[in-house]
Design a protein around this motif. Structure first.
Motif: not given
Length: 353
Positions: A59-62, A67-69, A91-96
């Motif tokens: 969840f922190l990836c957003g 941290f997504f890496c 998947a919240t990384i999609a916003f950034k």
């Protein structure tokens, strides 16, 4: 240890993607955070805390796109927890998504693929090892059962050989007694008759010598026959056979521990007393359990036989008790009868000669 090595390989690939950023501090913090979370998950494996750590990291990836890496490392942990879907909040990384370069996304995807391949390989290997271990345990169990079965068969075979030997000794003793013994007895009688009717003094001494020889042969054969017969008596088996005829309301416990060298006359004494005791219990006892203990001690043989019926006094000394007493006294033994509210007890002690 293998799992740690696999994680190190996945983290190495993830680190390559982190190094593509312009910052120096952010990759270091991200790597340390990923290592800490992954170590905690492995330590807390199978618990709710481990699931929460994986889901929170995803969840922190957003909020922290870098941290997504490290998500392939979390994905590997999620596979081992059998809950791969815990990684979906990433998947919240999609916003950034614009924060990460295409190369970083490509390396992260490659690391995720490697994590899946490693997990599939290792989990398959562990399943194979588990099956092999289970198979080994089953084979060990079967071998143990086979060994126990072989021991039981060997004991049964020894018992059959022992019984066959006893029967053969009995047969030989009967043959000697019925054939040779009768012939010798007739010869002794004939020699005695010849001595009586003989009038020739020259034949008197040879006839007396012949009779003495025949008497000696008869005595020797009689001793041999008795020896064969005594050796052929299987004390425990005879007692067990006697027990099998007892009233079904009784539960009989037998504890027999004697050597094979017990004299035959003592065996017959014990057998006779046991049979008489069982008969008396069936007639007079109101109990339901009989205990028989036969022991050989360094200086004497011992028999203890008791039931759990209520018997406070011996009303009369019948022929059965007298017979048991006579058997014991004939071997210089001692026998006592003890009545009590808890049962009737027979105690026999025969000294070794």
């Amino acid at each position: 240890m293998n799992r740690l090595i696999d994680k190190l390989a996945i983290l190495t690939i993830c680190t390559i993607g982190l190094l593509l950023t312009d910052s120096f501090t952010a990759p270091v913090i991200t790597v340390l955070a990923a290592i800490t979370v992954s170590a905690a998950v492995q330590l807390l494996t199978g618990t709710l805390a481990a699931y929460v750590l994986i889901g929170a990291s995803a969840f922190l990836c957003g909020f922290f796109p870098l941290f997504f890496c490290t998500m392939p490392l979390m994905l590997y942990d999620a596979f081992w927890e059998k809950k791969w879907w815990l990684i979906l909040p990433a998947a919240t990384i999609a916003f950034k998504l614009e924060v990460l370069s295409p190369n970083q996304l490509l390396i992260t995807a490659a690391a995720a693929a490697v994590a899946y391949i490693i997990y599939t390989r290792i989990s398959g290997l562990e399943k194979t090892v588990e099956k092999l271990t289970q198979l080994r345990d089953e084979v060990t169990g079967k071998n143990r059962q086979l060994s126990e079965q072989n021991i039981r068969l060997a004991h049964a075979q020894d018992n059959e050989i022992h019984l066959a030997t006893m029967k053969e000794r009995n047969r030989i003793a009967r043959e000697i007694h019925d054939n040779v013994g009768h012939l010798l007895t007739r010869s002794i009688l004939q020699s005695g008759a010849l001595i009586v009717i003989n009038k020739d003094e020259q034949l008197k001494e040879p006839l007396e010598s012949l009779r003495f020889t025949l008497d000696s042969a008869m005595t020797s054969i009689r001793e041999s026959v008795h020896g064969l017969h005594d050796d052929s008596i299987d004390l425990k088996k005879v007692i067990c056979d006697s027990i099998s005829t007892v009233d079904s309301r009784f539960t009989v416990e037998l504890d027999c521990d004697v050597s094979d060298t017990m004299p035959g006359n003592i065996k017959l004494c014990i057998i006779g007393i046991v049979k008489e005791g069982l008969s008396n219990a069936a007639k007079h006892s109101n109990g339901d359990r009989i205990s028989i203990i036969v022991r050989e001690h360094p200086a004497f043989y011992q028999l203890v036989m008791e039931d759990n019926g209520s018997c406070t006094v011996i009303k009369e000394s019948g022929i059965g008790l007298k017979n048991m007493t006579d058997r014991a006294e004939a071997l210089k033994g001692r026998i006592t009868f003890t009545p009590s509210p808890n049962g009737f007890r027979i105690f026999l002690s025969i000294p070794k000669t």
